[in-house]
Scaffold this motif. Structure first.
Motif, PDB file in Angstrom:
ATOM      1  N   GLY A  46      28.619 -15.783  34.246  1.00 48.39           N
ATOM      2  CA  GLY A  46      28.444 -14.342  34.060  1.00 48.39           C
ATOM      3  C   GLY A  46      29.517 -13.496  34.681  1.00 48.39           C
ATOM      4  N   TYR A  48      25.622 -12.111  35.137  1.00 48.06           N
ATOM      5  CA  TYR A  48      24.524 -11.730  34.256  1.00 48.06           C
ATOM      6  C   TYR A  48      23.482 -10.975  35.067  1.00 48.06           C
ATOM      7  N   ARG A  71      25.689 -14.263  39.808  1.00 50.71           N
ATOM      8  CA  ARG A  71      27.145 -14.103  39.923  1.00 50.71           C
ATOM      9  C   ARG A  71      27.743 -15.451  40.317  1.00 50.71           C
ATOM     10  N   SER A  86      27.881  -3.216  37.483  1.00 53.24           N
ATOM     11  CA  SER A  86      28.577  -2.656  36.321  1.00 53.24           C
ATOM     12  C   SER A  86      29.267  -3.718  35.489  1.00 53.24           C
ATOM     13  N   ASP A  87      29.731  -4.824  36.171  1.00 55.76           N
ATOM     14  CA  ASP A  87      30.454  -5.838  35.401  1.00 55.76           C
ATOM     15  C   ASP A  87      29.541  -6.884  34.789  1.00 55.76           C
ATOM     16  N   ALA A  88      28.229  -6.756  35.043  1.00 56.17           N
ATOM     17  CA  ALA A  88      27.343  -7.828  34.587  1.00 56.17           C
ATOM     18  C   ALA A  88      26.877  -7.610  33.158  1.00 56.17           C
ATOM     19  N   GLU A  89      26.709  -8.719  32.463  1.00 54.62           N
ATOM     20  CA  GLU A  89      26.111  -8.666  31.126  1.00 54.62           C
ATOM     21  C   GLU A  89      24.602  -8.579  31.328  1.00 54.62           C
ATOM     22  N   ALA A  90      24.022  -7.479  30.900  1.00 54.13           N
ATOM     23  CA  ALA A  90      22.587  -7.276  31.105  1.00 54.13           C
ATOM     24  C   ALA A  90      21.818  -7.888  29.942  1.00 54.13           C
ATOM     25  N   ILE A  91      20.796  -8.632  30.289  1.00 51.87           N
ATOM     26  CA  ILE A  91      19.942  -9.226  29.246  1.00 51.87           C
ATOM     27  C   ILE A  91      18.529  -8.728  29.513  1.00 51.87           C
ATOM     28  N   ASP A  92      17.998  -8.013  28.574  1.00 54.45           N
ATOM     29  CA  ASP A  92      16.656  -7.458  28.748  1.00 54.45           C
ATOM     30  C   ASP A  92      15.654  -8.536  28.345  1.00 54.45           C
ATOM     31  N   HIS A 425      16.297 -18.454  27.527  1.00 57.28           N
ATOM     32  CA  HIS A 425      17.625 -18.526  28.158  1.00 57.28           C
ATOM     33  C   HIS A 425      17.543 -19.550  29.279  1.00 57.28           C
ATOM     34  N   LYS A 432      25.380 -19.888  31.546  1.00 56.94           N
ATOM     35  CA  LYS A 432      24.336 -19.660  30.542  1.00 56.94           C
ATOM     36  C   LYS A 432      24.574 -20.688  29.452  1.00 56.94           C
TER      37      LYS A 432
END
Lengths: 455, 582
Positions: A46, A48, A71, A86-92, A425, A432
């Motif tokens: 990530g 993530y 991280r 801010s740099d993370a890929e957000a997964i709802d 996931h 991931k």
């Protein structure tokens, strides 16, 4: 593809096909995977952020709605009020639950590809004394069984060698990596001892009582002889270390050298024993040999008969496979399913092992059976997360979803011990990982056969 | 009529099937655990360094195949495997004067179709093969080697089997993992015996054997002269022919290699001694069973002597129920009546008894041979060639009982053969720097109840301390089992019957089993606790069987465990001890 015309052509003799042809033939017959079927896209780290999730921090501690930040290879933050970097890929993952990756405490994963092909079985070494065989070195990181195992949220397994009194060392491996060393988790290495079976081995064993007694004594004598030799080897080795210049090393015997860490108390010993009498004998033996506090008991299907003894010895148990009929005909049908609960009630730390290769993913159903047969869901989850992590002394790295631990976790749309739940996931060491695997590809292809089956 | 053989065949097939059933227990624990160290320390042992030279409590350190240290204050090295030897006695490993131990001769290829002239056969057909070396027939796995080792023999002079001149002998260790490990000195002697050729070929009589030997030696002398002359100045001379048979005799003619002869009877002994006189070659003479009759001749020779460890068996009475022999064998000559005659059939038992006394009397001379030789001032070692390894200690004890001093017996097993065979710098005593050949016993080697616990050959340990299971535990009243029993064994092929006999007392039971074919075997590990009787039988072929029965009054019932299913055995006592003895 080419195979069918080649085989149907009369001009090609089986001999001309040669070994390669035979391999292809068997490969086709058993649907052996080839390179193109390996996972399509490699996993990626990530950072993530998994948001709006229910989080099972530990089996007994759940956060109703929170965020997990991953991280590099670790969990950076966990909790209800964690903000998404801010740099993370957000997964709802709203409405879903995050679980710590499950651990199977006994498999042959990576050591066998096709059960009916002895060439693909690497857990069986030939020889009588093979304690220097390390299962880790034989692990195939690219085995087709790893992706099929991951789909149920299993992220680490113990993989064990078999055969002989001292088959070698078992290793804890994470289910992602391209070399065995990448996969080796926490350096966990267990010397395995297949404890000699004393007593009658089931109703078809028609040896006379005297023969059984004699053969058991011989087997135990042999074990003690091996151990005497190993202790002597360790003693000489220690003596040499004091004055390395003046003294000479013992005759190099790899099998003995490999037992030295156990003799010195530096390595756990995994004793596999199932019959009640074997377990008692094994515990007595370990105490006599001064290795009792390093013992991890494997199998232990009749462990419930001597549960108090195991508890008194303070020995943890890797139970299983529990998905089988009871060991004795006179036992209740569900005795094997109940074994984890009975051991747990006696105060024994219990982890579950599937003992499988292709079906390691079913570990979750083993846990489900244990849960519904007395163990309860919380303890069943512990038996595949925190308890094995403690037994293998990696609880600082895996087993729970806590900041600082390795990011081995998965997201499921329901109770992972239930068959109708899907893992959405999955992360191992922060990677991931795609969840497609050989079985999903077969499913996709044959559900939508084109051009169908008409004609 | 046809049904019966078929039926039998079916049962046989069943039996084969049962016997061939794979073992149920998957694991096999019959493997060898490797030796971690070749350093050993025998701590606080009674060490007989040499005959009459005893350290009451000393430690012996064995390292790298040698005796590294011996003494009361020896430091045990860090890598030693310690053997608590407080109650043990350490002797130097015994040396065998002549034997076929470790020798496995190839199967006879038979005749290769060649026509041979029976009057002038080729050398090998005549049994003349001095160019062979025993070295090529040695193997540490040979049958018989283990038995001798267990009796304490750790090295010896081994010779090939054959007829007149079977080949050269070697000095070999009785242990190791390969033939190369065994050899101390190859071509140490040239072995010969007064043995005629196999089959209808010359030499077919003893006189021809002697004539042929004489001829060979003369021919070899001539050949040697030719070769020496040729070597001195070959120009202008025809090259002498290559001839391995005669060349093999050169070292004997030079006096470098002794001729080793085996001869037991008085006449052959005389013949060999005469031959030696005539040929003037060094001689090792082994056998000597009847040497009590040739003492004078032996005193006039410088041959090295090795006395056989075989003794004639005691006479056994064919008729039953008479104990006279037992009372008279101690001094048979007092009872033997040389003038006895057999006038009528009624006096046949008398004659039989008289003959047995004669037998016992003659035997007495053999039992006393060792003592006789010693008293005549002759020095000798021992040879095991004709002896059964299991009888060696009994026979030595008999020789000692008949007057051979114990220290002389020990010297004859250790220091004497070592010096005669030129091994005294390497073997024969328990001293620093010698090859670690040791015999470790739990008492005097010559005492009746002593057991050999360990044997070291070339520093390698052979552990016999666990072999004590040969005798079982007796805790019940043995009178309940003593006597003869008939048994019935229920097998898939039908009932088998036979007899069992038990003898002995509370200190131990001995027994035999005689099957329906009349084959007799010893019972091993007999245990009896008052009701449960158990023992094992090791047939010559096949796995050993363990039998456990419950004895009640004069009957028993129990089971026999086999590699296949257990079989039921029942039995009845047919004669009780009172009827048998006292």
């Amino acid at each position: 593809m080419m195979l069918i015309p080649m085989l149907s052509s009369d001009s090609v003799s089986p001999r001309a096909l040669g070994l390669w042809g035979l391999l292809l033939l068997f490969g086709a017959g058993l649907l052996l995977p080839h390179a193109a079927q390996a996972q399509n896209t490699p996993g990626a780290q990530g950072p993530y952020a998994l948001t709006n999730a229910q989080i099972l921090v530990t089996p007994s501690d759940t956060v109703a709605n929170g965020t997990v930040v991953i991280r590099d290879d670790s969990i950076a933050a966990v909790g209800p009020n964690v903000s998404v970097p801010s740099d993370a890929e957000a997964i709802d993952v709203a409405g879903q639950t995050i679980y710590p990756g499950f651990i199977d405490s006994g498999t042959h994963l990576g050591l066998q590809e096709v059960g009916s092909l002895s060439e693909t079985q690497d857990f069986n070494e030939i020889g009588d004394l093979t304690s220097h065989m390390n299962a880790l070195t034989a692990v195939n990181p690219n085995t087709v069984h790893v992706p099929t195992t991951r789909v149920h949220g299993i992220t680490a397994v113990i993989t064990e060698p078999e055969t002989g009194m001292l088959p070698g060392t078992a290793a804890l491996i994470g289910l992602h990596g391209y070399t065995p060393e990448q996969m080796h988790l926490g350096g966990v290495t267990l010397t395995k001892l297949d404890f000699p079976s004393i007593g009658r081995q089931g109703p078809s064993d028609d040896r006379s009582p005297e023969t059984i007694k004699k053969e058991s004594e011989e087997a135990l004598d042999k074990l003690n002889e091996v151990w005497d030799a190993a202790e002597r080897y360790a003693a000489i080795d220690s003596a040499v270390a004091v004055q390395p210049e003046a003294r000479r090393q013992p005759t190099h015997l790899p099998a003995m050298e490999s037992l030295v860490p156990v003799i010195r108390g530096e390595q756990p010993i995994l004793i596999s024993a199932n019959a009640a009498s074997d377990i008692s004998e094994a515990l007595d033996w370990a105490e006599e040999r001064g290795v009792l506090d390093q013992v991890i008991l494997g199998g232990a299907l009749e462990g419930w008969r001597v549960a108090d003894e195991i508890a008194a010895a303070g020995v943890p148990v890797l139970v299983g496979s529990i998905m089988q009929p009871p060991t004795r005909e006179s036992d209740r049908y569900d005795k094997a399913y109940r074994t984890p609960a009975l051991l747990h009630d006696a105060g024994v730390p219990v982890a579950l092992r599937s003992g499988k290769t292709e079906n390691v993913r079913n570990l979750v159903f083993h846990a489900g059976f244990a849960a519904s047969h007395g163990l309860g869901k919380t303890d069943a989850l512990r038996a595949i997360t925190t308890t094995p992590a403690q037994i293998f002394d990696v609880e600082d790295h895996v087993g729970t979803i806590e900041a600082g631990k390795r990011a081995n976790l998965f997201v499921a749309n329901g109770d992972p011990l239930q068959p109708d739940t899907d893992v959405q996931h999955l992360f191992i060491d922060g990677y991931k990982l795609p969840l497609d695997n050989r079985q999903t590809r077969l499913y996709d292809e044959f559900l939508n056969r084109n051009p169908g089956l008409e004609k | 009529m046809t049904a019966s053989p078929l039926r039998r065949l079916g049962l046989l097939a069943l039996a084969v099937l049962l016997a061939a059933a794979p073992p149920l227990h998957a694991q096999d624990y019959d493997f060898t655990v490797p030796d971690v160290t070749d350093t050993y320390a025998l701590e606080n042992a009674r060490v007989v360094q040499a005959p009459g030279d005893v350290l009451e409590s000393a430690t012996v350190v064995v390292r790298d195949g040698l005796i590294e240290a011996v003494g009361p204050d020896v430091e045990v090295p860090y890598d030693a495997r310690r053997i608590a030897a407080d109650s043990l006695t350490v002797y130097a490993g015994f040396i065998d004067g002549l034997s076929h131990a470790g020798v496995e001769m190839p199967d006879d290829e038979g005749d290769n179709g060649e026509e041979i002239d029976p009057g002038d056969p080729p050398f090998d057909a005549a049994g003349i093969q001095p160019d062979r070396s025993v070295r090529s027939f040695l193997t540490p796995d040979a049958s018989g080697l283990e038995g001798l080792r267990k009796a304490g023999f750790t090295a010896g002079h081994v010779v090939p089997e054959g007829q007149m001149l079977p080949g050269s002998g070697a000095l070999a260790l009785y242990g190791g993992t390969s033939a190369s490990d065994m050899v101390l000195t190859s071509d140490a002697t040239l072995f010969g015996q007064l043995e005629t050729a196999d089959g209808y070929v010359y030499p077919a009589t003893e006189m021809a054997v002697i004539a042929k030997l004489r001829q060979l030696v003369r021919e070899a002398e001539r050949r040697q002269e030719l070769e020496t002359a040729y070597e001195r100045d070959p120009t202008g001379q025809r090259r002498p022919p290559q001839d391995p048979v005669h060349s093999a005799l050169f070292p004997v003619l030079d006096g470098d290699t002794p001729l080793a002869f085996y001869a037991d009877g008085a006449l052959p002994i005389h013949r060999v001694l005469d031959l030696r006189q005539e040929l003037d070659v060094p001689l090792v003479l082994a056998g000597l069973a009847e040497s009590h009759a040739t003492v004078d001749a032996l005193q006039n020779t410088d041959a090295h002597l090795f006395l056989t460890l075989d003794l004639p068996e005691a006479p056994t009475r064919s008729a039953e129920g008479d104990t006279t022999i037992a009372d008279t064998t101690d001094s048979p000559s007092r009872y033997y009546r040389p003038e006895a005659r057999t006038p009528t059939h009624a006096s046949v038992p008398d004659e039989e008894e008289n003959l047995e006394l004669r037998h016992a009397m003659e035997r007495q001379d053999y039992l006393e041979t060792a003592a006789t030789l010693h008293e005549a001032g002759l020095r000798f070692g021992f040879t095991t060639r004709e002896a059964d390894a299991g009888d060696v200690r009994d026979n030595l004890r008999t020789m000692i009982d008949e007057g051979l001093p114990e220290s002389v017996a020990l010297a004859a097993l250790t220091t004497r053969p070592a010096s005669v065979l030129g091994l005294n710098t390497r073997l024969g005593t328990v001293e620093e720097g010698k090859i670690a050949n040791l015999v470790v016993t739990d008492g005097s080697y010559f005492a009746e109840d002593t057991k050999v616990q360990h044997v070291f050959v070339d520093g390698q340990l052979y552990d016999y301390s666990g072999d004590g299971s040969g005798s079982g535990e007796i805790s019940g009243d043995v009178s309940k089992v003593l006597g003869t029993w008939s048994y019935t064994l229920e097998t898939p092929q039908g009932d088998r019957s036979g007899t069992l006999t038990f003898e002995g007392d509370q200190s131990g039971l001995e027994g035999t089993i005689t099957n329906s074919q009349g084959t007799e075997s010893e019972l091993e590990s007999i245990s009896f606790d008052g009701t449960t009787l158990s023992f094992t039988v090791s047939p010559e072929q096949g796995p050993s069987l363990s039998v456990t029965v419950t004895v009640e009054a004069d009957a028993f019932e129990g089971s026999v465990s086999t590699p296949g299913p257990s079989l039921t055995i029942t039995g009845e006592r047919t004669s009780a001890p009172n009827a048998m003895r006292k």
